[in-house]
Every structure is written in C-alpha cells, then in structure tokens.
Scaffold this motif. Structure first.
Motif, PDB file in Angstrom:
ATOM      1  N   CYS A   1      -0.281 -25.214 -17.952  1.00 54.49           N
ATOM      2  CA  CYS A   1      -1.259 -25.222 -16.857  1.00 54.49           C
ATOM      3  C   CYS A   1      -1.761 -26.626 -16.519  1.00 54.49           C
ATOM      4  N   ARG A   2      -1.757 -27.530 -17.483  1.00 57.49           N
ATOM      5  CA  ARG A   2      -2.148 -28.943 -17.325  1.00 57.49           C
ATOM      6  C   ARG A   2      -3.627 -29.155 -17.043  1.00 57.49           C
ATOM      7  N   ILE A   3      -4.450 -28.136 -17.142  1.00 58.37           N
ATOM      8  CA  ILE A   3      -5.874 -28.345 -16.881  1.00 58.37           C
ATOM      9  C   ILE A   3      -6.551 -29.068 -18.037  1.00 58.37           C
ATOM     10  N   CYS A   4      -5.855 -29.174 -19.161  1.00 59.03           N
ATOM     11  CA  CYS A   4      -6.423 -29.863 -20.327  1.00 59.03           C
ATOM     12  C   CYS A   4      -6.096 -31.353 -20.334  1.00 59.03           C
TER      13      CYS A   4
ATOM     14  N   LEU B   1      -6.323 -23.106 -20.241  1.00 56.92           N
ATOM     15  CA  LEU B   1      -5.954 -21.807 -19.683  1.00 56.92           C
ATOM     16  C   LEU B   1      -4.725 -21.237 -20.396  1.00 56.92           C
ATOM     17  N   CYS B   2      -3.676 -22.040 -20.509  1.00 55.99           N
ATOM     18  CA  CYS B   2      -2.453 -21.544 -21.152  1.00 55.99           C
ATOM     19  C   CYS B   2      -2.483 -21.718 -22.659  1.00 55.99           C
TER      20      CYS B   2
ATOM     21  N   VAL C   1      -5.983  -9.143 -24.685  1.00 56.47           N
ATOM     22  CA  VAL C   1      -6.983  -9.958 -25.360  1.00 56.47           C
ATOM     23  C   VAL C   1      -6.780 -11.455 -25.112  1.00 56.47           C
ATOM     24  N   VAL C   2      -5.560 -11.860 -24.723  1.00 59.29           N
ATOM     25  CA  VAL C   2      -5.320 -13.283 -24.482  1.00 59.29           C
ATOM     26  C   VAL C   2      -5.357 -13.650 -23.005  1.00 59.29           C
ATOM     27  N   CYS C   3      -5.396 -12.668 -22.105  1.00 60.92           N
ATOM     28  CA  CYS C   3      -5.418 -12.973 -20.668  1.00 60.92           C
ATOM     29  C   CYS C   3      -6.736 -13.649 -20.302  1.00 60.92           C
ATOM     30  N   PRO C   4      -6.695 -14.864 -19.707  1.00 63.48           N
ATOM     31  CA  PRO C   4      -7.931 -15.587 -19.411  1.00 63.48           C
ATOM     32  C   PRO C   4      -8.593 -15.184 -18.102  1.00 63.48           C
ATOM     33  N   VAL C   5      -7.933 -14.317 -17.325  1.00 65.10           N
ATOM     34  CA  VAL C   5      -8.485 -13.883 -16.035  1.00 65.10           C
ATOM     35  C   VAL C   5      -8.486 -12.354 -15.982  1.00 65.10           C
TER      36      VAL C   5
ATOM     37  N   CYS D   1      -0.115 -18.311 -16.738  1.00 67.33           N
ATOM     38  CA  CYS D   1      -0.377 -19.145 -17.921  1.00 67.33           C
ATOM     39  C   CYS D   1       0.609 -18.846 -19.046  1.00 67.33           C
ATOM     40  N   GLY D   2       1.215 -17.653 -19.033  1.00 65.36           N
ATOM     41  CA  GLY D   2       2.220 -17.297 -20.025  1.00 65.36           C
ATOM     42  C   GLY D   2       1.673 -16.837 -21.362  1.00 65.36           C
ATOM     43  N   ARG D   3       0.361 -16.698 -21.491  1.00 66.63           N
ATOM     44  CA  ARG D   3      -0.208 -16.295 -22.785  1.00 66.63           C
ATOM     45  C   ARG D   3       0.233 -14.885 -23.171  1.00 66.63           C
TER      46      ARG D   3
END
Length: 309
Positions: A47-50, A35-36, A199-203, A151-153
């Motif tokens: 985000c730690r989802i990875c 996500l981030c 373009v980088v926002c995942p949501v 996420c800070g992207r």
C-alpha cells in the motif's frame, strides 16, 4: 545479536539488527500508518502508506520492509511524507463508497481514520468507479468488493492455513480484485467460514452477516473466550452490547486465530442472546441444520444411545 543505532525524528534509538524502520519507530513512540502490513505476516509493502523519509535515499522508503541501519536518519512526518500519504488516501477514496454513516465498520476503519488524520475530505481524482454486486451468498460473511482497497491481508492470512488458500488476486489493472478461484461467489468456493480474513480486513469489505445493524463499533465491548470444542484452544471474542452477547468474532492478529466454524457456532450457542441458526453446505448449497449436526455431535449421541441399550 548485534544492535544498530539510528535517529528517528531527532530521537536516537538502538534496536536489534534486522528490525524494520516501522517497528523501530513504534518502539520509539512514533506513529506510522499501515494498511497492508500484518505483524504476523510482515514484509508485503503493497500500500506504501507507511513510507518515511530516510536521509540520503533516492525516494521515500516503505518502513514495513526496510531494515533499520546504523547511522540512519529517519523522518516519519516530513512534508514529502505527508503529501505522499494524502495522495495515496485520495487515490483509494477515488474508487471507494462514501457510505461511512451506514457502514458497519464505521469507527473501526483505518481508511476513515487516516483520512481524518491527514485531513483528506474528498478525492481529487475523477474517473471510472467499480460497481460490484455485494456477495452475501455465504451465510456468515458479507463481501463488498467496492470497499476493498486491495491490501492483500485477507489473501495472505488465508494462505497461512495449509490447504486453505481460498482467495487470491484476480485480473489486472483497474479490474484487479480479490476473488475465489474462477471468480465465483463465496458460497460456491472452498471457504469454510473460519473468519480469519474478517479480522485482518482494515476497512468494511468483509463483515459478519449476523452482526449487521446490531450495534455500532463503539457500542461493542469485547471479552476473550477460549473454545473447548477440541483441544486446539482457539481464541474468540464475545461481543457485548450492554449485558447481552450479540455475536462471537475472531480475535485480533496475534491473539489467537480460529481455524474452524464449529467453534464459533458452538460459542454462539453457549453465549449469544440470540444464537445463529447453523447452516452447512450440502450438494453445493447452504441449508439449515440442527445444532447437533452442525457441531458434529450426531455420532456421539448415537454412541450414547447404543450404550443405553
């Protein structure tokens, strides 16, 4: 360059030293959600989802930050990893709107995709929820901070442009949010509407105002186009619904980042079926202007008139 050999999900793979576990797993054909993480600006690990399971490690490891090492044994979908990812998704959904049916990002939302992949139907966490007003003060960009997952992207991509750095994290704890300086709205900030953040926002926290309600994400066909309004050659995408161009958007990361609004507006004028009405900020207020003024062509036309005389 030296290489390292590790084992991922029982498969041995050799990669150059310095390669992250995330990139090594991708090269081996294994999926790890992110996500981030932004490939053009890596190493954030927020985000730690990875997270993955590394044999011998005291805790789950963020694969986007940890480098692969010789003899490392990695599992990307162990029971502990799956439970951790489910919990992270539940925590995000606990304070996230559930209006997916009418969200413009429906079908192109990573949070939605990961909730489906890991079978998270609802959050098990209860508590206070944010109720931020939607910021539609900018004529081109809509910000819905209720959908922001921090996420800070957007922050990091804005920082990549010299003298830009329009947004950053503000406040602390539950009240943390992404905001311009002094927590103003976007129209009152130094934002130039380049759309790098979109373009980088995942949501669905950042969306194009002119595309709202025009098409679902799966109805849009994108074709690349190069801007010729200056010699930078920025890359954009023409967004087609059927045979009509309904808008011009920034390209995916690594495929060309637009740095100015002029190029996007100019391409709208050239290609869109119904081009935007250009607006420029004057005396801290956005006002409608002519295409000549928006594209900075007034001086050119004046010079041509002088030559005619």
């Amino acid at each position: 360059m030296a290489n390292v050999t590790l084992t991922i999900n029982g498969k041995e793979i050799t990669v150059p030293a310095g390669t992250t576990i995330l990139d090594a797993a991708k090269e081996a054909g294994f999926f790890i959600p992110t996500l981030c993480h932004e490939p053009s600006n890596p190493g954030y690990g927020g985000c730690r989802i990875c997270v993955v399971d590394v044999k011998g490690a005291r805790a789950l490891v963020a694969s986007c930050c940890a480098e692969a090492a010789n003899g490392m044994v990695v599992e990307t979908e162990s029971q502990a990893v799956i439970e951790a990812r489910k919990t992270i998704i539940e925590l995000m959904l606990a304070n996230h709107p559930t209006d997916c049916l009418t969200c413009d990002q429906n079908g192109d939302c990573r949070l939605q995709d990961y909730a489906y992949r890991y079978d998270v139907k609802r959050s098990g966490f209860e508590g206070e929820k944010h109720n931020y007003p939607i910021d539609d003060s900018n004529p081109y960009i809509v910000r819905d901070m209720n959908k922001c997952i921090l996420c800070g992207r957007c922050v990091r991509t804005c920082e990549q442009v010299q003298d830009r750095q329009v947004i950053n994290f503000a406040f602390r704890g539950f009240n943390t949010k992404v905001a311009p300086a002094m927590d103003t709205n976007l129209a009152e900030s130094a934002c130039v509407s380049c759309a790098r953040c979109l373009v980088v926002c995942p949501v669905g926290a950042l969306t194009y105002k002119n595309l709202a309600g025009k098409a679902r994400t799966y109805e849009i066909r994108k074709e690349p186009v190069t801007c010729t309004f200056c010699d930078a050659g920025c890359q954009f995408d023409l967004n087609y619904k059927g045979n009509k161009v309904i808008g011009v958007t920034a390209r995916e990361p690594g495929e060309g980042r637009p740095l100015c609004l002029k190029g996007r507006l100019g391409l709208e004028l050239l290609y869109a079926d119904k081009p935007l009405t250009p607006m420029l900020k004057k005396d801290d207020q956005y006002v409608e202007v002519s295409w000549t003024e928006a594209l900075g062509m007034e001086g050119v036309l004046k010079k041509l008139d002088e030559l005619k005389e």
